[in-house]
Motif scaffolding. Structure first.
Motif, PDB file in Angstrom:
ATOM      1  N   ALA A  72       0.850  -1.199   0.000  1.00  0.00           N
ATOM      2  CA  ALA A  72       0.000   0.000   0.000  1.00  0.00           C
ATOM      3  C   ALA A  72       0.879   1.240   0.000  1.00  0.00           C
ATOM      4  CB  ALA A  72      -0.912  -0.002   1.218  1.00  0.00           C
ATOM      5  N   ARG A  73       0.766   2.065  -1.043  1.00  0.00           N
ATOM      6  CA  ARG A  73       1.612   3.241  -1.147  1.00  0.00           C
ATOM      7  C   ARG A  73       0.779   4.521  -1.177  1.00  0.00           C
ATOM      8  NH1 ARG A  73       3.660  -0.203  -5.143  1.00  0.00           N
ATOM      9  NH2 ARG A  73       2.776   1.103  -6.769  1.00  0.00           N
ATOM     10  N   PHE A  74      -0.238   4.544  -2.033  1.00  0.00           N
ATOM     11  CA  PHE A  74      -0.987   5.772  -2.234  1.00  0.00           C
ATOM     12  C   PHE A  74      -2.236   5.820  -1.386  1.00  0.00           C
ATOM     13  CE2 PHE A  74       1.178   6.536  -6.357  1.00  0.00           C
ATOM     14  CZ  PHE A  74       1.477   7.865  -6.142  1.00  0.00           C
ATOM     15  N   ASP A  75      -2.647   7.005  -1.040  1.00  0.00           N
ATOM     16  CA  ASP A  75      -3.964   7.248  -0.471  1.00  0.00           C
ATOM     17  C   ASP A  75      -4.673   8.200  -1.428  1.00  0.00           C
ATOM     18  OD1 ASP A  75      -6.230   7.715   0.905  1.00  0.00           O
ATOM     19  OD2 ASP A  75      -5.300   8.607   2.664  1.00  0.00           O
ATOM     20  N   PRO A  76      -5.381   7.664  -2.451  1.00  0.00           N
ATOM     21  CA  PRO A  76      -6.000   8.543  -3.442  1.00  0.00           C
ATOM     22  C   PRO A  76      -6.963   9.558  -2.841  1.00  0.00           C
ATOM     23  CG  PRO A  76      -6.049   6.266  -4.178  1.00  0.00           C
ATOM     24  CD  PRO A  76      -5.617   6.262  -2.732  1.00  0.00           C
ATOM     25  N   ASP A  77      -7.528   9.263  -1.668  1.00  0.00           N
ATOM     26  CA  ASP A  77      -8.458  10.210  -1.061  1.00  0.00           C
ATOM     27  C   ASP A  77      -7.766  11.502  -0.648  1.00  0.00           C
ATOM     28  OD1 ASP A  77     -10.467   8.336  -1.380  1.00  0.00           O
ATOM     29  OD2 ASP A  77     -10.146   7.459   0.600  1.00  0.00           O
ATOM     30  N   GLN A  78      -6.426  11.485  -0.554  1.00  0.00           N
ATOM     31  CA  GLN A  78      -5.686  12.672  -0.156  1.00  0.00           C
ATOM     32  C   GLN A  78      -5.118  13.428  -1.358  1.00  0.00           C
ATOM     33  OE1 GLN A  78      -5.614  13.667   3.058  1.00  0.00           O
ATOM     34  NE2 GLN A  78      -6.963  11.903   3.379  1.00  0.00           N
ATOM     35  N   ALA A  79      -5.402  12.982  -2.561  1.00  0.00           N
ATOM     36  CA  ALA A  79      -4.827  13.595  -3.755  1.00  0.00           C
ATOM     37  C   ALA A  79      -5.872  14.381  -4.522  1.00  0.00           C
ATOM     38  CB  ALA A  79      -4.224  12.522  -4.663  1.00  0.00           C
ATOM     39  N   ALA A  80      -5.514  15.596  -4.887  1.00  0.00           N
ATOM     40  CA  ALA A  80      -6.424  16.396  -5.696  1.00  0.00           C
ATOM     41  C   ALA A  80      -6.584  15.777  -7.083  1.00  0.00           C
ATOM     42  CB  ALA A  80      -5.905  17.822  -5.803  1.00  0.00           C
ATOM     43  N   ASN A  81      -5.502  15.215  -7.616  1.00  0.00           N
ATOM     44  CA  ASN A  81      -5.526  14.614  -8.950  1.00  0.00           C
ATOM     45  C   ASN A  81      -5.745  13.111  -8.847  1.00  0.00           C
ATOM     46  OD1 ASN A  81      -5.007  17.154  -9.927  1.00  0.00           O
ATOM     47  ND2 ASN A  81      -2.852  16.785 -10.306  1.00  0.00           N
ATOM     48  N   ALA A  82      -6.829  12.721  -8.194  1.00  0.00           N
ATOM     49  CA  ALA A  82      -7.133  11.306  -8.003  1.00  0.00           C
ATOM     50  C   ALA A  82      -8.537  11.015  -8.486  1.00  0.00           C
ATOM     51  CB  ALA A  82      -6.988  10.915  -6.538  1.00  0.00           C
ATOM     52  N   ARG A  99       2.922  10.890 -14.922  1.00  0.00           N
ATOM     53  CA  ARG A  99       2.763   9.493 -14.511  1.00  0.00           C
ATOM     54  C   ARG A  99       1.334   9.253 -14.060  1.00  0.00           C
ATOM     55  NH1 ARG A  99       5.085   6.410  -9.229  1.00  0.00           N
ATOM     56  NH2 ARG A  99       4.472   4.311  -9.842  1.00  0.00           N
ATOM     57  N   ILE A 100       0.823   8.045 -14.354  1.00  0.00           N
ATOM     58  CA  ILE A 100      -0.447   7.562 -13.825  1.00  0.00           C
ATOM     59  C   ILE A 100      -0.176   6.220 -13.163  1.00  0.00           C
ATOM     60  CG2 ILE A 100      -2.836   6.911 -14.334  1.00  0.00           C
ATOM     61  CD1 ILE A 100      -2.578   8.466 -16.972  1.00  0.00           C
ATOM     62  N   THR A 101      -0.730   6.013 -11.990  1.00  0.00           N
ATOM     63  CA  THR A 101      -0.569   4.721 -11.320  1.00  0.00           C
ATOM     64  C   THR A 101      -1.826   4.397 -10.540  1.00  0.00           C
ATOM     65  OG1 THR A 101       0.891   3.399  -9.900  1.00  0.00           O
ATOM     66  CG2 THR A 101       0.470   5.665  -9.216  1.00  0.00           C
ATOM     67  N   SER A 120     -11.967   1.086  -8.812  1.00  0.00           N
ATOM     68  CA  SER A 120     -10.838   1.659  -9.544  1.00  0.00           C
ATOM     69  C   SER A 120     -10.287   2.840  -8.759  1.00  0.00           C
ATOM     70  CB  SER A 120     -11.273   2.115 -10.937  1.00  0.00           C
ATOM     71  OG  SER A 120     -11.745   1.027 -11.701  1.00  0.00           O
ATOM     72  N   ARG A 121      -8.967   2.891  -8.640  1.00  0.00           N
ATOM     73  CA  ARG A 121      -8.302   3.979  -7.917  1.00  0.00           C
ATOM     74  C   ARG A 121      -7.078   4.392  -8.725  1.00  0.00           C
ATOM     75  NH1 ARG A 121      -9.055   3.534  -2.117  1.00  0.00           N
ATOM     76  NH2 ARG A 121      -6.847   3.890  -1.765  1.00  0.00           N
ATOM     77  N   LEU A 122      -7.080   5.619  -9.247  1.00  0.00           N
ATOM     78  CA  LEU A 122      -5.987   6.116 -10.069  1.00  0.00           C
ATOM     79  C   LEU A 122      -5.509   7.465  -9.542  1.00  0.00           C
ATOM     80  CD1 LEU A 122      -7.390   5.371 -13.640  1.00  0.00           C
ATOM     81  CD2 LEU A 122      -5.582   4.099 -12.474  1.00  0.00           C
ATOM     82  N   VAL A 123      -4.192   7.684  -9.611  1.00  0.00           N
ATOM     83  CA  VAL A 123      -3.605   8.975  -9.271  1.00  0.00           C
ATOM     84  C   VAL A 123      -2.880   9.494 -10.504  1.00  0.00           C
ATOM     85  CG1 VAL A 123      -1.941  10.187  -7.818  1.00  0.00           C
ATOM     86  CG2 VAL A 123      -3.369   8.384  -6.835  1.00  0.00           C
TER      87      VAL A 123
END
Length: 276
Positions: free
Chosen positions: A174-184, A211-213, A251-254
């Motif tokens: 687990a690396r990203f928390d998309p809920d904390q990203a404006a571009n998520a 980048r997209i991940t 689906s969860r993308l940053v």
């Protein structure tokens, strides 16, 4: 690197009607930008320096990885393919200098079909900082390695990235928390395939995205699909063994980069969600 400007991902999408019938194990590769030596059992370290890329050697003193031809890194990774296929390599770390752009290493990896058939991108770890070099490496990272104090300016460069102080935490999934990203972007409805893949390819061609991940929830597929892009290169998607325990498929993308148009991205995903 490749004969096509957009890497192997689009070709994989265009020739694929049905998804693979099972997840495929691949050797993880971590790009570490300015983080320092990382030594763990079973890990091969590729270090960039003024004389080229060296495997399993101490970090070079001086020099800059951005001055090394990308072909050097490509040759170094390709030389590891036989060992990786035999299961002799647990993971690979690509160490770049603090003033090098990790995007170049990502493009080398994701743009080579032979490499992506054996390796997978495990993530990008970047040393924290507030100068322009730090801003560029943090912008494409999913993990920021920082000291005891983490300035707000460091977090602001990529608020979705996790911040760690211990290198031992680098290999947690687990690396990203998309809920904390404006571009998520987070979607509960499953996406149609291959429409979702074509939509991603359109984004990397048309948008200012470095980048997209993330993972995709594909209709009719029981496994999460991991996706990664670097510049204009879309890596062949990878099916993961399972969704996290207790987590509903979604689906969860940053999206990382300067000037990302999230409104256009959210509009385009509608076609991917219900398209043919």
């Amino acid at each position: 690197m490749t004969d096509t400007p957009f890497g192997p991902g689009l070709a994989w999408i265009e020739r694929t009607v049905a998804l693979p019938d099972r997840p495929e194990p691949r050797t993880p590769v971590l790009v570490a930008a300015g983080v320092g030596p990382i030594a763990e059992p079973g890990t091969v370290v590729l270090t960039g320096g003024p004389s080229g890329w060296v495997a399993d050697q101490p970090v070079s003193q001086g020099g800059c990885a951005c001055c090394v031809p990308q072909g050097g890194l490509q040759r170094g990774l390709r030389a590891l393919l036989p060992r990786a296929r035999r299961g002799e390599v647990a993971r690979v770390v690509v160490e770049t200098a603090a003033d090098a752009d990790p995007l170049a290493a990502l493009v080398t990896l994701l743009g080579d079909p032979a490499l992506m058939a054996v390796f997978r991108l495990a993530g990008v770890a970047a040393a924290g900082g507030v100068d322009e070099h730090a801003r560029r490496r943090i912008m494409v990272a999913d993990t920021i390695v920082a000291g005891p104090m983490v300035p707000d300016a460091v977090r602001a460069g990529n608020p979705a990235a996790r911040v760690i102080k211990d290198l031992g935490a680098l290999w947690r999934e687990a690396r990203f928390d998309p809920d904390q990203a404006a571009n998520a972007l987070t979607l509960s409805d499953p996406l149609a395939w291959p429409a979702a893949g074509r939509w991603l390819d359109h984004i990397v061609r048309q948008q200012a995205v470095s980048r997209i991940t993330g993972v995709l929830h594909i209709a009719g597929c029981p496994w999460p699909m991991a996706v990664d892009t670097a510049g204009h290169h879309l890596a062949p998607p990878l099916l993961l063994p399972a969704w996290p325990a207790g987590a509903a498929p979604r689906s969860r993308l940053v999206f990382m980069g300067d000037g990302v148009d999230m409104a256009a991205i959210r509009t385009g995903i509608r076609t991917a969600a219900w398209g043919p």
